[in-house]
Design a protein around this motif. Sequence first.
Motif, PDB file in Angstrom:
ATOM      1  N   PRO A   1       0.801  -1.215   0.000  1.00  0.00           N
ATOM      2  CA  PRO A   1       0.000   0.000   0.000  1.00  0.00           C
ATOM      3  C   PRO A   1       0.841   1.276   0.000  1.00  0.00           C
ATOM      4  O   PRO A   1       0.348   2.325  -0.337  1.00  0.00           O
ATOM      5  CB  PRO A   1      -0.796  -0.099   1.315  1.00  0.00           C
TER       6      PRO A   1
ATOM      7  N   PRO B   1       2.276   3.291  -4.264  1.00  0.00           N
ATOM      8  CA  PRO B   1       1.271   3.408  -5.320  1.00  0.00           C
ATOM      9  C   PRO B   1       1.885   3.568  -6.707  1.00  0.00           C
ATOM     10  O   PRO B   1       1.342   3.105  -7.682  1.00  0.00           O
ATOM     11  CB  PRO B   1       0.491   4.668  -4.929  1.00  0.00           C
TER      12      PRO B   1
ATOM     13  N   TRP C   1       2.456   0.309  -8.219  1.00  0.00           N
ATOM     14  CA  TRP C   1       1.210  -0.300  -8.684  1.00  0.00           C
ATOM     15  C   TRP C   1       0.806   0.275 -10.023  1.00  0.00           C
ATOM     16  O   TRP C   1       0.398  -0.411 -10.924  1.00  0.00           O
ATOM     17  CB  TRP C   1       0.083  -0.005  -7.690  1.00  0.00           C
ATOM     18  N   ARG C   2       0.880   1.589 -10.085  1.00  0.00           N
ATOM     19  CA  ARG C   2       0.431   2.262 -11.296  1.00  0.00           C
ATOM     20  C   ARG C   2       1.206   1.794 -12.501  1.00  0.00           C
ATOM     21  O   ARG C   2       0.648   1.423 -13.506  1.00  0.00           O
ATOM     22  CB  ARG C   2       0.599   3.775 -11.128  1.00  0.00           C
TER      23      ARG C   2
ATOM     24  N   ALA D   1     -15.101  11.953 -13.714  1.00  0.00           N
ATOM     25  CA  ALA D   1     -14.768  10.603 -14.140  1.00  0.00           C
ATOM     26  C   ALA D   1     -14.722  10.468 -15.662  1.00  0.00           C
ATOM     27  O   ALA D   1     -14.001   9.624 -16.189  1.00  0.00           O
ATOM     28  CB  ALA D   1     -15.767   9.601 -13.562  1.00  0.00           C
TER      29      ALA D   1
ATOM     30  N   ARG E   1      -6.266   5.115 -15.313  1.00  0.00           N
ATOM     31  CA  ARG E   1      -7.582   5.203 -14.700  1.00  0.00           C
ATOM     32  C   ARG E   1      -7.992   3.853 -14.146  1.00  0.00           C
ATOM     33  O   ARG E   1      -8.574   3.755 -13.095  1.00  0.00           O
ATOM     34  CB  ARG E   1      -8.608   5.682 -15.724  1.00  0.00           C
TER      35      ARG E   1
ATOM     36  N   GLU F   1      -6.460   3.267 -10.836  1.00  0.00           N
ATOM     37  CA  GLU F   1      -7.021   4.078  -9.762  1.00  0.00           C
ATOM     38  C   GLU F   1      -8.261   3.424  -9.182  1.00  0.00           C
ATOM     39  O   GLU F   1      -8.554   3.541  -8.015  1.00  0.00           O
ATOM     40  CB  GLU F   1      -7.384   5.473 -10.292  1.00  0.00           C
ATOM     41  N   LEU F   2      -8.987   2.722 -10.060  1.00  0.00           N
ATOM     42  CA  LEU F   2     -10.176   2.029  -9.570  1.00  0.00           C
ATOM     43  C   LEU F   2      -9.795   0.725  -8.889  1.00  0.00           C
ATOM     44  O   LEU F   2     -10.626   0.064  -8.307  1.00  0.00           O
ATOM     45  CB  LEU F   2     -11.129   1.728 -10.734  1.00  0.00           C
TER      46      LEU F   2
ATOM     47  N   LEU G   1      -9.054  -2.156 -10.117  1.00  0.00           N
ATOM     48  CA  LEU G   1      -9.775  -3.321 -10.659  1.00  0.00           C
ATOM     49  C   LEU G   1      -8.781  -4.284 -11.299  1.00  0.00           C
ATOM     50  O   LEU G   1      -7.761  -3.882 -11.784  1.00  0.00           O
ATOM     51  CB  LEU G   1     -10.791  -2.872 -11.704  1.00  0.00           C
TER      52      LEU G   1
END
Lengths: 215, 318
Positions: free
Chosen positions: B20, B23, B26-27, B227, B312, B315-316, B318
């Motif tokens: 965590p 980030p 992750w991105r 969004a 994007r 960021e969600l 998913l």
Amino acid sequence: MLTGAGLVAGYTRGHPVLSGVDVEVRPGEVLGMAGPSGCGKSTLARVLTLLLAPWAGEVRLDGAPVRRFRHAAPREQRTAVGVVFQQPRLSVDPRFTLREVVAEPMLASGRAGDVADRVDELADQVGLTAELLRRRPHEVSDGQLQRACLARALSLRPRYLVCDEMTAMLDASTTAALVRVVNAHVESTGAGVLAISHDDSLLGVWADRVMRLAP
Amino acid sequence: MADLVTSSTEDSSVPSAGGPTAPAAWRSAARRRAGTPRASIGSGRAARLRWIVGAATLAALAVGAVLLPWLGGLDERVLDYAAVRRPPGPDHLFGTDETGRDLLLLAFAGLRVSLLVAVLCAVVSTMLGAVVGAVSGAVGGWTDRLLMRLVDTVNAVPHLLLGIVIVALYRGSLTAVVASIALTHWTTVARIVRSEVLSLRQRPYIDAAISGGASRWRVVRRHLLPAVVPQAAISAVLLLPHAVWHETALSFLGLGLPPHMASIGNILGDGRDAVLLGAWWIVVLPSVLLIVATLAVSGVAATWRDRLVPRRRSELAL
């Protein structure tokens, strides 16, 4: 008292998920609600939080019948019932910081007073540090996010709180922490809580009464 | 195949390296993951080359468009009847046209006008499309059905034909050209924004906002519009090259910008007859400039799209 009488609701015409449910959430009491998947627990939660209009039956909020739902419901009625959903990931706007998530209801309902102070106070209650408040949802864990969701639900000091599987995604210690926060809110404000869960042992220790929905 | 295998092992190492608190990791991982199956389009050497060449070309064209009139102290509007239809040479790199205007200067002036028209068209049609799409998706019901049938109707008529009608009604002017292109190209954006809003509307965080006392307008302003901005912005940029061509086509047909405004389409339209006299450069060289410019714009736009969309998604989470 938040009551539903003879509630019929669903999503597909001709296939009601709820068929004639009666429920009564009393102030100062935690009402547990159990039942298998698909029995309509979440649908009932959406009706009682005025997010889904029932096909039949009546919702009463402190004696006043609720006739309009979602945006059409008066703001005082909508904000009188707080809600925490099962999946924190989907319950917050991914573009907001946690501080914005918690502050949003106060800004949206035009509450006077110092919003920043209130956010700090709520964060302290649910156990979020100032550093976590600056992060965005993808930068925190499910547990931390659910703490923010609970803080958001409590921000307007709701008279009723609906926790729809609030702890299903969380570990035991986070679950215990969030339950303590809800109980503290009940003790200090005399709010009524509807605690939906499929975890009987949790409801056994948390709820004053447990109601079962038949499938 | 080899590409896929290496990237999947990279992905599996990410959670342990990231967590965590990382980030950024992750991105970039999400971006890599999203780009991998389309390696030739979304990532890798080809995409980097496309980006570098596109950006460099655009920069060179922009510098040329600004600096050329200053450098020689020349004006593209100067007529020189002593030097009519000169082929490309040291005096006139692109040659001259039927009235002795320097084609290099004229073509760059035309490009400037064309790009201005294209940007105006993209902005106007995207805003129009975003509003129609957002209203359609957010309000639903009969409003939605009516607006979507309007979209179908606009789509059913050939764009150029509808554009010609609009220009014919309002005479050839910059406004008429922008209107004729913008009013025929907002439909794609409207559809994209509508579908985006429809899927966002179902999210629990919209329910949470309603429960928190947010008005309809506040939900649109705070949650729905922000969004759809990335999608709408990409559509706008991808529309640029198309709008340039539309303007050129209209001007070529004599229905676009007034004749005194230099535009690639006007130059080509004027030069049509000169080709028969052997002056090929009047048509060919400005066309080449137009093609290079639109390729550069679409290259940059495509890179931007590929970078924006995966971000994007991450960021969600998913």
